[in-house]
Design an enzyme around this catalytic site. Sequence first.
Site, PDB file in Angstrom:
ATOM      1  N   GLY A   8       0.840  -1.206   0.000  1.00 13.48           N
ATOM      2  CA  GLY A   8       0.000   0.000   0.000  1.00 13.48           C
ATOM      3  C   GLY A   8       0.872   1.251   0.000  1.00 13.48           C
ATOM      4  O   GLY A   8       0.540   2.268   0.616  1.00 13.48           O
ATOM      5  N   GLN A  12      -2.257   6.959   1.500  1.00 15.17           N
ATOM      6  CA  GLN A  12      -2.057   8.169   2.308  1.00 15.17           C
ATOM      7  C   GLN A  12      -0.848   8.026   3.234  1.00 15.17           C
ATOM      8  O   GLN A  12      -0.010   8.909   3.314  1.00 15.17           O
ATOM      9  CB  GLN A  12      -3.311   8.484   3.137  1.00 15.17           C
ATOM     10  CG  GLN A  12      -3.253   9.871   3.771  1.00 15.17           C
ATOM     11  CD  GLN A  12      -4.151  10.026   5.002  1.00 15.17           C
ATOM     12  OE1 GLN A  12      -4.705   9.063   5.508  1.00 15.17           O
ATOM     13  NE2 GLN A  12      -4.282  11.248   5.464  1.00 15.17           N
ATOM     14  N   ILE A  35      -0.629  -1.548  -6.161  1.00 21.23           N
ATOM     15  CA  ILE A  35      -1.525  -2.309  -7.029  1.00 21.23           C
ATOM     16  C   ILE A  35      -1.680  -1.556  -8.359  1.00 21.23           C
ATOM     17  O   ILE A  35      -1.599  -0.313  -8.377  1.00 21.23           O
ATOM     18  CB  ILE A  35      -2.924  -2.545  -6.387  1.00 21.23           C
ATOM     19  CG1 ILE A  35      -3.494  -1.250  -5.813  1.00 21.23           C
ATOM     20  CG2 ILE A  35      -2.882  -3.646  -5.346  1.00 21.23           C
ATOM     21  CD1 ILE A  35      -4.956  -1.328  -5.448  1.00 21.23           C
ATOM     22  N   ASN A  54      -0.265  -7.107  -4.541  1.00 20.63           N
ATOM     23  CA  ASN A  54      -1.653  -7.139  -4.096  1.00 20.63           C
ATOM     24  C   ASN A  54      -1.704  -7.952  -2.796  1.00 20.63           C
ATOM     25  O   ASN A  54      -1.308  -9.115  -2.778  1.00 20.63           O
ATOM     26  CB  ASN A  54      -2.505  -7.799  -5.192  1.00 20.63           C
ATOM     27  CG  ASN A  54      -3.968  -7.817  -4.829  1.00 20.63           C
ATOM     28  OD1 ASN A  54      -4.340  -7.692  -3.663  1.00 20.63           O
ATOM     29  ND2 ASN A  54      -4.801  -7.990  -5.835  1.00 20.63           N
ATOM     30  N   TYR A 143     -15.342  -1.542   9.015  1.00 23.50           N
ATOM     31  CA  TYR A 143     -13.944  -1.130   9.199  1.00 23.50           C
ATOM     32  C   TYR A 143     -13.471  -1.497  10.609  1.00 23.50           C
ATOM     33  O   TYR A 143     -12.401  -2.090  10.793  1.00 23.50           O
ATOM     34  CB  TYR A 143     -13.864   0.388   8.985  1.00 23.50           C
ATOM     35  CG  TYR A 143     -12.487   0.984   9.120  1.00 23.50           C
ATOM     36  CD1 TYR A 143     -11.521   0.777   8.151  1.00 23.50           C
ATOM     37  CD2 TYR A 143     -12.160   1.779  10.216  1.00 23.50           C
ATOM     38  CE1 TYR A 143     -10.263   1.344   8.264  1.00 23.50           C
ATOM     39  CE2 TYR A 143     -10.909   2.355  10.333  1.00 23.50           C
ATOM     40  CZ  TYR A 143      -9.964   2.137   9.362  1.00 23.50           C
ATOM     41  OH  TYR A 143      -8.723   2.700   9.473  1.00 23.50           O
ATOM     42  N   LYS A 147     -10.665  -4.127  12.058  1.00 23.58           N
ATOM     43  CA  LYS A 147      -9.523  -3.619  12.832  1.00 23.58           C
ATOM     44  C   LYS A 147      -9.382  -4.362  14.161  1.00 23.58           C
ATOM     45  O   LYS A 147      -8.265  -4.663  14.584  1.00 23.58           O
ATOM     46  CB  LYS A 147      -9.647  -2.102  13.044  1.00 23.58           C
ATOM     47  CG  LYS A 147      -9.352  -1.299  11.778  1.00 23.58           C
ATOM     48  CD  LYS A 147      -7.935  -1.535  11.272  1.00 23.58           C
ATOM     49  CE  LYS A 147      -7.666  -0.917   9.924  1.00 23.58           C
ATOM     50  NZ  LYS A 147      -6.347  -1.288   9.366  1.00 23.58           N
TER      51      LYS A 147
HETATM   52  N1  SER Z   1      -9.125   7.701   9.281  1.00 28.03           N
HETATM   53  C1  SER Z   1      -9.860   6.485   9.347  1.00 28.03           C
HETATM   54  C2  SER Z   1     -11.236   6.663   8.817  1.00 28.03           C
HETATM   55  O1  SER Z   1     -11.771   7.726   8.963  1.00 28.03           O
HETATM   56  C3  SER Z   1      -9.947   6.006  10.764  1.00 28.03           C
HETATM   57  O2  SER Z   1      -8.820   5.300  11.109  1.00 28.03           O
HETATM   58  O3  SER Z   1     -11.781   5.768   8.305  1.00 28.03           O
END
Ligand code: SER
Length: 319
Positions: A8, A12, A35, A54, A143, A147
């Site tokens: 990756g 960012q 990728i 990937n 998400y 995590k």
């Molecule tokens: N910056 C991420 C998000 O907003 C949180 O870890 O999804």
Amino acid sequence: MKNILVIGATGQIGSELTMKLRHDLPGGVTVAGYIPGSEPKGKLLESGPAEKCNVCDAKQIAEIVDKYDIDTIYNLAALLSATAERLPLKAWDIQMNGLINVLEIAREKHCAVFTPSSIGSFGPDTPRDNTPQDTIQRPTSMYGVTKVATELLSDYYHIKYGVDTRSVRFPGLISYTTLPGGGTTDYAVEIYYAAVKGEEFVCPLAPGTYLDMMYMPDALKAAVNIMQARERYLVHRNSFNITSMSFDPEGIAAAIRKEIPDFRMRYEVDPVRQSIADSWPNRMDDVCARKEWGWTPSYNLETMTHDMIVNLRLKLGIK
Ligand code: SER
């Protein structure tokens, strides 16, 4: 940490972390894994090797680890929170099937692994203020689910197989280099672009929505320092609370107005992002990271705001 693979590397965090690792650890090689469609460009491409990587392709990762004698993997491939709500199965595939690929390769080939966790690993039952290191984690977003599972699986591979897994729970990350995409905290980056361009900012989160945030140089410092920390001082591994600041949209707007007095903002709340943000802490307690590996941030809201505005003006060619 000598030969490093960043999966990756054009994202960012990856685009800046790859450059920092190449600069700070010149003895080895840092491979930029990308990728197709997100090829590295400019200095990122010129300053070291790049390979198609990937995270869902275990064979591809293993070949890179062998080719460059990789000893440390930064596994940064992920879909951020709002995108993961739209594409939950894809998020699961990248975050979980990708992670197990990385951990299996690390087990076989003796690599250390950093896979970030997030404020998103917490949920509505978590204490909101001074959120402790060890507390309730019952996230309600895909998400967050991935995590928490990342934290558990990373610890499992350490306990069961001795893989050197370590990580941090990143807050919202703010930088002027590469834009985030599809995150709940992205507004805290976009607001600076609007301010510097002289545009009105339409804020997707409501006033009073406090979240932990961090300037990218501090996030990079944390990612490097935790992997270099002395193992014997680590009581925790996956993952450490770290924070630099906590603000709501009114707070960041006020900090911007100290530098750009006519900055304007109005609210158009995005229900998906708002409900995710409402389930996350206001401010984490990062005492364990401070004690166990000397974490300390360098930027606060004022110093970050000044630096963001100066650098964005340069980047966008605005006086
Ligand atoms: N910056 C991420 C998000 O907003 C949180 O870890 O999804």
